[in-house]
Design a protein around this motif. Structure first.
Motif, PDB file in Angstrom:
ATOM      1  N   ARG A 162       0.844  -1.196   0.000  1.00 50.98           N
ATOM      2  CA  ARG A 162       0.000   0.000   0.000  1.00 50.98           C
ATOM      3  C   ARG A 162       0.875   1.240   0.000  1.00 50.98           C
ATOM      4  NH1 ARG A 162      -5.503   0.487   2.020  1.00 50.98           N
ATOM      5  NH2 ARG A 162      -4.764   1.724   3.783  1.00 50.98           N
ATOM      6  N   ARG A 163       0.394   2.247  -0.732  1.00 49.65           N
ATOM      7  CA  ARG A 163       1.115   3.508  -0.821  1.00 49.65           C
ATOM      8  C   ARG A 163       0.143   4.655  -0.579  1.00 49.65           C
ATOM      9  NH1 ARG A 163       3.297   0.196  -4.801  1.00 49.65           N
ATOM     10  NH2 ARG A 163       5.576   0.007  -4.763  1.00 49.65           N
ATOM     11  N   GLY A 164       0.705   5.822  -0.331  1.00 48.04           N
ATOM     12  CA  GLY A 164      -0.111   7.003  -0.124  1.00 48.04           C
ATOM     13  C   GLY A 164       0.268   8.101  -1.099  1.00 48.04           C
ATOM     14  N   LEU A 165      -0.737   8.854  -1.569  1.00 51.00           N
ATOM     15  CA  LEU A 165      -0.530  10.034  -2.394  1.00 51.00           C
ATOM     16  C   LEU A 165      -1.285  11.187  -1.745  1.00 51.00           C
ATOM     17  CD1 LEU A 165      -1.125   8.568  -5.975  1.00 51.00           C
ATOM     18  CD2 LEU A 165       1.074   9.202  -4.972  1.00 51.00           C
ATOM     19  N   ARG A 166      -0.673  12.384  -1.761  1.00 44.87           N
ATOM     20  CA  ARG A 166      -1.313  13.528  -1.126  1.00 44.87           C
ATOM     21  C   ARG A 166      -1.211  14.771  -1.997  1.00 44.87           C
ATOM     22  NH1 ARG A 166       2.129  16.756   2.557  1.00 44.87           N
ATOM     23  NH2 ARG A 166       2.400  17.700   0.507  1.00 44.87           N
ATOM     24  N   GLN A 167      -2.312  15.549  -1.997  1.00 46.52           N
ATOM     25  CA  GLN A 167      -2.335  16.838  -2.679  1.00 46.52           C
ATOM     26  C   GLN A 167      -3.268  17.783  -1.920  1.00 46.52           C
ATOM     27  OE1 GLN A 167      -3.649  16.888  -6.865  1.00 46.52           O
ATOM     28  NE2 GLN A 167      -2.023  18.362  -7.269  1.00 46.52           N
ATOM     29  N   HIS A 168      -2.983  19.072  -2.005  1.00 47.04           N
ATOM     30  CA  HIS A 168      -3.822  20.076  -1.354  1.00 47.04           C
ATOM     31  C   HIS A 168      -4.694  20.788  -2.378  1.00 47.04           C
ATOM     32  CE1 HIS A 168      -0.398  19.600   1.442  1.00 47.04           C
ATOM     33  NE2 HIS A 168      -1.344  19.731   2.360  1.00 47.04           N
ATOM     34  N   PHE A 169      -5.845  21.267  -1.895  1.00 46.00           N
ATOM     35  CA  PHE A 169      -6.787  21.976  -2.761  1.00 46.00           C
ATOM     36  C   PHE A 169      -7.211  23.280  -2.097  1.00 46.00           C
ATOM     37  CE2 PHE A 169      -6.937  17.613  -4.058  1.00 46.00           C
ATOM     38  CZ  PHE A 169      -7.022  17.676  -5.441  1.00 46.00           C
ATOM     39  N   TYR A 189      -8.513  10.487   2.634  1.00 44.51           N
ATOM     40  CA  TYR A 189      -8.594  11.274   3.859  1.00 44.51           C
ATOM     41  C   TYR A 189      -8.610  12.752   3.505  1.00 44.51           C
ATOM     42  CZ  TYR A 189      -7.375   7.093   6.515  1.00 44.51           C
ATOM     43  OH  TYR A 189      -7.382   5.846   7.081  1.00 44.51           O
ATOM     44  N   VAL A 190      -9.566  13.476   4.040  1.00 42.85           N
ATOM     45  CA  VAL A 190      -9.647  14.915   3.810  1.00 42.85           C
ATOM     46  C   VAL A 190      -9.445  15.619   5.147  1.00 42.85           C
ATOM     47  CG1 VAL A 190     -11.015  16.816   2.914  1.00 42.85           C
ATOM     48  CG2 VAL A 190     -11.279  14.533   1.936  1.00 42.85           C
ATOM     49  N   THR A 191      -8.378  16.404   5.244  1.00 44.75           N
ATOM     50  CA  THR A 191      -8.040  17.095   6.489  1.00 44.75           C
ATOM     51  C   THR A 191      -8.055  18.598   6.260  1.00 44.75           C
ATOM     52  OG1 THR A 191      -6.579  15.263   7.105  1.00 44.75           O
ATOM     53  CG2 THR A 191      -6.334  17.321   8.327  1.00 44.75           C
ATOM     54  N   PRO A 192      -8.852  19.349   7.034  1.00 44.51           N
ATOM     55  CA  PRO A 192      -8.789  20.813   6.951  1.00 44.51           C
ATOM     56  C   PRO A 192      -7.495  21.300   7.588  1.00 44.51           C
ATOM     57  CG  PRO A 192     -10.299  20.147   8.704  1.00 44.51           C
ATOM     58  CD  PRO A 192      -9.839  18.882   8.031  1.00 44.51           C
ATOM     59  N   VAL A 193      -6.677  22.032   6.848  1.00 45.28           N
ATOM     60  CA  VAL A 193      -5.392  22.493   7.384  1.00 45.28           C
ATOM     61  C   VAL A 193      -5.301  24.018   7.457  1.00 45.28           C
ATOM     62  CG1 VAL A 193      -4.108  20.421   6.757  1.00 45.28           C
ATOM     63  CG2 VAL A 193      -4.315  22.271   5.101  1.00 45.28           C
ATOM     64  N   ALA A 194      -6.261  24.720   6.869  1.00 46.37           N
ATOM     65  CA  ALA A 194      -6.336  26.179   6.951  1.00 46.37           C
ATOM     66  C   ALA A 194      -7.759  26.580   6.592  1.00 46.37           C
ATOM     67  CB  ALA A 194      -5.320  26.848   6.020  1.00 46.37           C
ATOM     68  N   ASP A 195      -8.051  27.866   6.745  1.00 43.52           N
ATOM     69  CA  ASP A 195      -9.412  28.321   6.458  1.00 43.52           C
ATOM     70  C   ASP A 195      -9.751  28.238   4.976  1.00 43.52           C
ATOM     71  OD1 ASP A 195      -9.796  28.833   9.120  1.00 43.52           O
ATOM     72  OD2 ASP A 195      -9.368  30.979   8.974  1.00 43.52           O
ATOM     73  N   ASP A 196      -8.736  28.116   4.135  1.00 44.68           N
ATOM     74  CA  ASP A 196      -8.973  28.051   2.688  1.00 44.68           C
ATOM     75  C   ASP A 196      -8.228  26.897   2.034  1.00 44.68           C
ATOM     76  OD1 ASP A 196      -6.415  28.976   3.051  1.00 44.68           O
ATOM     77  OD2 ASP A 196      -6.565  30.626   1.604  1.00 44.68           O
ATOM     78  N   LEU A 197      -7.944  25.846   2.830  1.00 41.84           N
ATOM     79  CA  LEU A 197      -7.106  24.765   2.301  1.00 41.84           C
ATOM     80  C   LEU A 197      -7.467  23.434   2.945  1.00 41.84           C
ATOM     81  CD1 LEU A 197      -4.576  24.562   0.364  1.00 41.84           C
ATOM     82  CD2 LEU A 197      -3.199  24.507   2.440  1.00 41.84           C
ATOM     83  N   ARG A 223     -17.549  17.303  -3.719  1.00 36.42           N
ATOM     84  CA  ARG A 223     -17.249  18.224  -2.632  1.00 36.42           C
ATOM     85  C   ARG A 223     -16.152  19.217  -3.027  1.00 36.42           C
ATOM     86  NH1 ARG A 223     -20.404  19.662   1.613  1.00 36.42           N
ATOM     87  NH2 ARG A 223     -21.187  17.872   2.787  1.00 36.42           N
ATOM     88  N   LEU A 224     -15.122  18.712  -3.679  1.00 39.82           N
ATOM     89  CA  LEU A 224     -14.027  19.584  -4.096  1.00 39.82           C
ATOM     90  C   LEU A 224     -14.488  20.580  -5.153  1.00 39.82           C
ATOM     91  CD1 LEU A 224     -11.120  16.977  -4.216  1.00 39.82           C
ATOM     92  CD2 LEU A 224     -11.419  18.813  -2.542  1.00 39.82           C
ATOM     93  N   GLY A 225     -15.473  20.193  -5.950  1.00 36.35           N
ATOM     94  CA  GLY A 225     -16.091  21.118  -6.892  1.00 36.35           C
ATOM     95  C   GLY A 225     -15.142  21.772  -7.863  1.00 36.35           C
ATOM     96  N   GLY A 226     -14.125  21.051  -8.301  1.00 36.55           N
ATOM     97  CA  GLY A 226     -13.191  21.627  -9.259  1.00 36.55           C
ATOM     98  C   GLY A 226     -12.228  22.628  -8.654  1.00 36.55           C
ATOM     99  N   ALA A 227     -12.062  22.612  -7.330  1.00 34.17           N
ATOM    100  CA  ALA A 227     -11.133  23.535  -6.667  1.00 34.17           C
ATOM    101  C   ALA A 227      -9.724  23.344  -7.216  1.00 34.17           C
ATOM    102  CB  ALA A 227     -11.141  23.291  -5.159  1.00 34.17           C
ATOM    103  N   PRO A 228      -8.976  24.435  -7.370  1.00 33.15           N
ATOM    104  CA  PRO A 228      -7.620  24.311  -7.915  1.00 33.15           C
ATOM    105  C   PRO A 228      -6.680  23.605  -6.948  1.00 33.15           C
ATOM    106  CG  PRO A 228      -8.026  26.553  -7.185  1.00 33.15           C
ATOM    107  CD  PRO A 228      -9.335  25.838  -7.089  1.00 33.15           C
ATOM    108  N   ALA A 229      -5.772  22.826  -7.503  1.00 28.65           N
ATOM    109  CA  ALA A 229      -4.741  22.195  -6.678  1.00 28.65           C
ATOM    110  C   ALA A 229      -3.818  23.277  -6.122  1.00 28.65           C
ATOM    111  CB  ALA A 229      -3.948  21.193  -7.504  1.00 28.65           C
ATOM    112  N   ALA A 230      -3.423  23.106  -4.874  1.00 31.03           N
ATOM    113  CA  ALA A 230      -2.578  24.096  -4.211  1.00 31.03           C
ATOM    114  C   ALA A 230      -1.189  23.553  -3.890  1.00 31.03           C
ATOM    115  CB  ALA A 230      -3.256  24.582  -2.928  1.00 31.03           C
ATOM    116  N   SER A 231      -0.918  22.324  -4.321  1.00 33.12           N
ATOM    117  CA  SER A 231       0.405  21.742  -4.121  1.00 33.12           C
ATOM    118  C   SER A 231       0.605  20.638  -5.142  1.00 33.12           C
ATOM    119  CB  SER A 231       0.564  21.165  -2.700  1.00 33.12           C
ATOM    120  OG  SER A 231      -0.271  20.029  -2.517  1.00 33.12           O
ATOM    121  N   ALA A 232       1.848  20.246  -5.308  1.00 38.52           N
ATOM    122  CA  ALA A 232       2.148  19.103  -6.169  1.00 38.52           C
ATOM    123  C   ALA A 232       1.779  17.814  -5.444  1.00 38.52           C
ATOM    124  CB  ALA A 232       3.625  19.094  -6.537  1.00 38.52           C
ATOM    125  N   VAL A 233       1.576  16.756  -6.211  1.00 41.01           N
ATOM    126  CA  VAL A 233       1.305  15.450  -5.620  1.00 41.01           C
ATOM    127  C   VAL A 233       2.586  14.894  -5.015  1.00 41.01           C
ATOM    128  CG1 VAL A 233       0.566  13.078  -6.072  1.00 41.01           C
ATOM    129  CG2 VAL A 233      -0.570  14.990  -7.235  1.00 41.01           C
TER     130      VAL A 233
END
Length: 341
Positions: A162-169, A189-197, A223-233
């Motif tokens: 098993r592996r993990g991939l992560r990206q911010h929106f 997993y969806v984690t709120p990390v800031a008021d806009d992220l 839920r993401l609704g086409g939100a722009p990616a805010a970090s690389a994978v």
């Protein structure tokens, strides 16, 4: 020969930094060896349990992030919440966490040497690595620890990988919970990390890109609704790391280097902090032989629950029933979540 320091720490991630900070506060001389430039990023869920936040606060580490108040499991037909009873966790960008740890190291005048440990040499009383001699070496050099390999402490490799991939929106969190979406592919997993992220971490044994994996979670995509990616994978894995022992002479393994089951329960940092405290206590008492039992004692519950859930996850007949079972037995689900947090 006189040692340069009491404790040499390999790795400045959460486990290594916590070991160094606690050791310095206990009056030991410490040097950290870390070849990577700060702040260090990593593919992880970025949710820190309340117990871990409290422990870091006691170490003098000041964190900023977005509180979350429980865990929500979801599949195509079910949703069940488990609210924390002890207090909120904190969603924190990994780079923010590392910057806070480095700031605390600096405030305690703990040197961080930008080099690699390299070959390790030991006598009955000392260990030499990275050009320094110490009474003990704490190996906190990560999931695929070179020190663990060098000391031949790696256990047998597991079957399924098993592996993990992560990206911010860039999107406002829609809940104050960490959400875990389940599908045949794995978990998201969806984690709120800031008021806009928000951070999205996907765990799976399937091959593919982050975007192709995200297609397996249509409710999350909506839920993401086409939100722009805010970090690389970013990726991490294989996650399962078996370790034969946590000590070899005067070298003690901690954090992911000491062994890892899976990120399924999100308790990696909390366990790393608890075991880092045990490591320092064993070094202070000059009893490295006690560390293995101490490590097992403080980590067994998390390891057992994670392994049990992963076992069920890997059974085709049981996997689709995990979220329905949690929804049918919410009290049991809440108890397990709060035991882990």
């Amino acid at each position: 020969m006189r040692p340069d320091v009491d404790l040499l720490v390999a790795g400045a991630g959460p486990a290594g930094a916590a070991v160094a900070i606690r050791a310095a506060l206990a009056g030991l001389s410490v040097v950290v060896v870390e070849p990577r430039s700060a702040p260090i990023d990593k593919a992880c869920g970025e949710g820190i349990a309340h117990s871990a936040v409290s422990y870091l606060s006691r170490l003098g580490v000041e964190l900023t992030g977005r509180p979350f108040h429980g865990i929500r499991y979801l599949d195509d037909a079910h949703s069940v919440d488990a609210l924390f009873t002890a207090g909120p966790g904190l969603g924190v960008r990994r780079t923010t966490l590392h910057a806070a740890l480095m700031s605390r190291l600096a405030s305690l005048n703990i040197p961080v040497v930008p080099t690699r440990v390299g070959p390790i040499n030991q006598t009955p009383d000392l260990v030499t690595a990275g050009g320094l001699t110490a009474r003990y070496l704490a190996a906190a050099d990560g999931l695929h620890s070179p020190i663990r390999r060098q000391l031949e402490l790696c256990g047998d490799s597991s079957g399924e990988v098993r592996r993990g991939l992560r990206q911010h929106f860039q999107v406002s969190p829609w809940t104050d919970l960490v959400e875990v979406y389940w599908s045949k592919l794995g978990e998201a997993y969806v984690t709120p990390v800031a008021d806009d992220l928000v951070g999205v971490a996907i765990l799976t044994s399937a091959r593919g890109t982050f975007d192709s994996h995200l297609d397996a979670f249509p409710a999350l995509k909506r839920r993401l609704g086409g939100a722009p990616a805010a970090s690389a994978v970013m990726g991490a894995g294989p996650l399962r790391q078996r370790v034969r022992a946590r000590t070899a002479g005067r070298v003690l393994l901690v954090g992911d280097a000491a062994g890892y089951v899976d990120a399924l329960t999100g308790e990696g940092i909390a366990v790393a902090l608890r075991t880092s405290a045990e490591l320092v206590d064993c070094v202070r008492a000059d009893r490295p032989q006690d560390y293995e039992a101490a490590w097992r004692r403080v980590s067994w519950e998390c390891r057992l629950l994670t392994a049990s859930l992963l076992w069920a996850r890997n059974r085709p007949l049981l996997a689709p029933r995990i979220v329905p079972a949690a929804a049918a037995l919410p009290g049991v689900y809440r108890t397990i979540v709060n035991r882990l947090s």
